[in-house]
Design a protein around this motif. Sequence first.
Motif, mmCIF file in Angstrom:
data_model
loop_
_atom_site.group_PDB
_atom_site.id
_atom_site.type_symbol
_atom_site.label_atom_id
_atom_site.label_comp_id
_atom_site.label_asym_id
_atom_site.label_seq_id
_atom_site.Cartn_x
_atom_site.Cartn_y
_atom_site.Cartn_z
ATOM 1 N N LYS A 88 0.307 2.653 -7.205
ATOM 2 C CA LYS A 88 0.728 1.991 -5.972
ATOM 3 C C LYS A 88 0.743 2.993 -4.809
ATOM 4 C CE LYS A 88 3.670 -1.105 -8.620
ATOM 5 N NZ LYS A 88 5.065 -1.482 -8.956
ATOM 6 N N LYS A 89 1.217 4.192 -5.092
ATOM 7 C CA LYS A 89 1.229 5.216 -4.048
ATOM 8 C C LYS A 89 -0.189 5.540 -3.590
ATOM 9 C CE LYS A 89 2.551 10.009 -3.134
ATOM 10 N NZ LYS A 89 3.070 11.264 -3.716
ATOM 11 N N LEU A 90 -1.123 5.672 -4.544
ATOM 12 C CA LEU A 90 -2.515 5.944 -4.181
ATOM 13 C C LEU A 90 -3.090 4.827 -3.330
ATOM 14 C CD1 LEU A 90 -3.859 7.366 -7.575
ATOM 15 C CD2 LEU A 90 -3.292 8.644 -5.497
ATOM 16 N N GLY A 91 -2.749 3.576 -3.661
ATOM 17 C CA GLY A 91 -3.229 2.455 -2.860
ATOM 18 C C GLY A 91 -2.707 2.502 -1.442
ATOM 19 N N LEU A 92 -1.432 2.840 -1.286
ATOM 20 C CA LEU A 92 -0.850 2.932 0.060
ATOM 21 C C LEU A 92 -1.430 4.106 0.832
ATOM 22 C CD1 LEU A 92 2.884 2.113 -0.716
ATOM 23 C CD2 LEU A 92 1.200 0.634 0.382
ATOM 24 N N GLU A 93 -1.729 5.199 0.137
ATOM 25 C CA GLU A 93 -2.350 6.342 0.819
ATOM 26 C C GLU A 93 -3.736 5.980 1.328
ATOM 27 O OE1 GLU A 93 -2.125 9.383 -2.124
ATOM 28 O OE2 GLU A 93 -0.199 10.170 -1.369
ATOM 29 N N GLN A 94 -4.458 5.127 0.596
ATOM 30 C CA GLN A 94 -5.752 4.659 1.091
ATOM 31 C C GLN A 94 -5.586 3.873 2.389
ATOM 32 O OE1 GLN A 94 -7.837 2.423 -1.913
ATOM 33 N NE2 GLN A 94 -8.769 4.240 -2.780
ATOM 34 N N VAL A 95 -4.571 3.015 2.436
ATOM 35 C CA VAL A 95 -4.316 2.243 3.654
ATOM 36 C C VAL A 95 -3.964 3.185 4.813
ATOM 37 C CG1 VAL A 95 -2.864 0.467 4.694
ATOM 38 C CG2 VAL A 95 -3.567 0.250 2.306
ATOM 39 N N LYS A 96 -3.130 4.169 4.533
ATOM 40 C CA LYS A 96 -2.745 5.135 5.563
ATOM 41 C C LYS A 96 -3.958 5.880 6.094
ATOM 42 C CE LYS A 96 -0.152 9.430 6.160
ATOM 43 N NZ LYS A 96 0.693 10.451 5.491
ATOM 44 N N ARG A 97 -4.850 6.321 5.185
ATOM 45 C CA ARG A 97 -6.056 7.038 5.624
ATOM 46 C C ARG A 97 -6.964 6.123 6.431
ATOM 47 N NH1 ARG A 97 -5.843 9.284 0.404
ATOM 48 N NH2 ARG A 97 -7.378 7.764 -0.329
ATOM 49 N N ALA A 98 -7.070 4.870 6.018
ATOM 50 C CA ALA A 98 -7.927 3.934 6.746
ATOM 51 C C ALA A 98 -7.436 3.755 8.170
ATOM 52 C CB ALA A 98 -7.976 2.586 6.018
ATOM 53 N N ALA A 99 -6.118 3.673 8.341
ATOM 54 C CA ALA A 99 -5.565 3.532 9.687
ATOM 55 C C ALA A 99 -5.832 4.767 10.533
ATOM 56 C CB ALA A 99 -4.065 3.258 9.609
ATOM 57 N N ALA A 100 -5.750 5.956 9.911
ATOM 58 C CA ALA A 100 -5.977 7.195 10.656
ATOM 59 C C ALA A 100 -7.453 7.386 10.984
ATOM 60 C CB ALA A 100 -5.458 8.386 9.848
ATOM 61 N N GLU A 101 -8.331 7.058 10.028
ATOM 62 C CA GLU A 101 -9.763 7.280 10.243
ATOM 63 C C GLU A 101 -10.349 6.247 11.190
ATOM 64 O OE1 GLU A 101 -11.249 7.101 6.309
ATOM 65 O OE2 GLU A 101 -10.429 9.056 5.708
ATOM 66 N N ARG A 102 -9.777 5.044 11.157
ATOM 67 C CA ARG A 102 -10.339 4.004 12.016
ATOM 68 C C ARG A 102 -10.060 4.349 13.473
ATOM 69 N NH1 ARG A 102 -9.046 -2.429 12.153
ATOM 70 N NH2 ARG A 102 -11.161 -3.125 12.544
#
Length: 387
Positions: A88-102
């Motif tokens: 679950k933490k890895l999934g949330l980190e993906q969302v966080k990275r997507a927000a930063a990279e976008r």
Amino acid sequence: MQGRAPHRGSHQPQPPHSSPQKAQKSSALRYPIPPQSAAAWEYWRTKAKGACNPGLLFDRFAPDWSLSQPSDDKDGPGKKEASAGTLKKLGLEQVKRAAAERGDAQLLRAYQARWQAIAAAVGAVPFQMRSDWRLVTGLGRHGPLEVGFRFDRYGFPILPGSGLKGLARTAALLEIAERLSGLRLGQVERALTNAEETLLRLGGVERQRAAADASWWQRALAGHGLAEVDRAVGELAAAFHAVFGAVGAAGGAVFLDAIPAKPPELELDIMNPHYPRYYQSNGTEPATGWQSPVPVYFLTVAAGMAFWFGIGWRGPLGDAEAHRQRAEDWLRRGLAELGAGAKTSAGYGYFQAEGTRRAATAGQTAQAAVPTAVHPAEAAPPAAVTA
């Protein structure tokens, strides 16, 4: 077998033209979606490196944490829980990275322009407030990661207008209660509800006249058990009814969704319940000290993020501008003193106008890594839409 529906979560995501044997050796996360969709997503994420919508990623491409297995039977069920928490933490980190990279500033500007066009259409005056610590929006929403978060369709965090209306309404009740020698909010709300039911039994013209008459509200509230109701309280009650309405009579105020003033930054936070068996059993098992904490990760909006707010009015403003302004004052107070979103008792979700800061709560000071920098505010609302 071709034509057969894929079993949920039965395969590893495979990039195009890869073999199942290679996929089994991959360390990529697995997703509870058809294998073809998972393979397309992995290709887009790792090979094409396309920009991802954080909201879509959060709602539709969460890792399949139900597939987690303990590495050793002697570790017991707690090992599986920890493994699921890691996924679950890895999934949330993906969302966080997507927000930063976008970081799609152009999309946000277009979104702000559409938002301002709506605000102008309903007579709203946009104003900006900034969070003084982290913000949690939509934590109670159902989702694949067990903790919710409220994204709009473009992948930006928002505060829904319905929640802001409830926040302003609570601030209004608080102001009325303070003028009545600090009565409980429930007492004030019941008296207002009873007075509104009396109002709705009147005829059309008489009802319209009474709704705007502070003296009528003063008498009605006194008749429903409130003492020391002066004219100022009557005026507040009349404004309360005009802004929020009642059952069977919509209020005049239109609360817009609050949107970010700049590309927002997301951060991971953690809840760490020390007695998981006690909570999972609804209190039937004791809260003993030998239970292992199971961390629960969730998304937050970072401290210091500015949002645009706006309150409009149904129909022509005219004399109703005073009520609209009062609704805005109630919302400002609610944001500053009551907080928006979840976990406000721990210090999350409080907003301040530019140049002011609240004292840190115990929950805030416990987080040593919280950013403290205050970003300069945007000087003006987003530019209007041009035809």
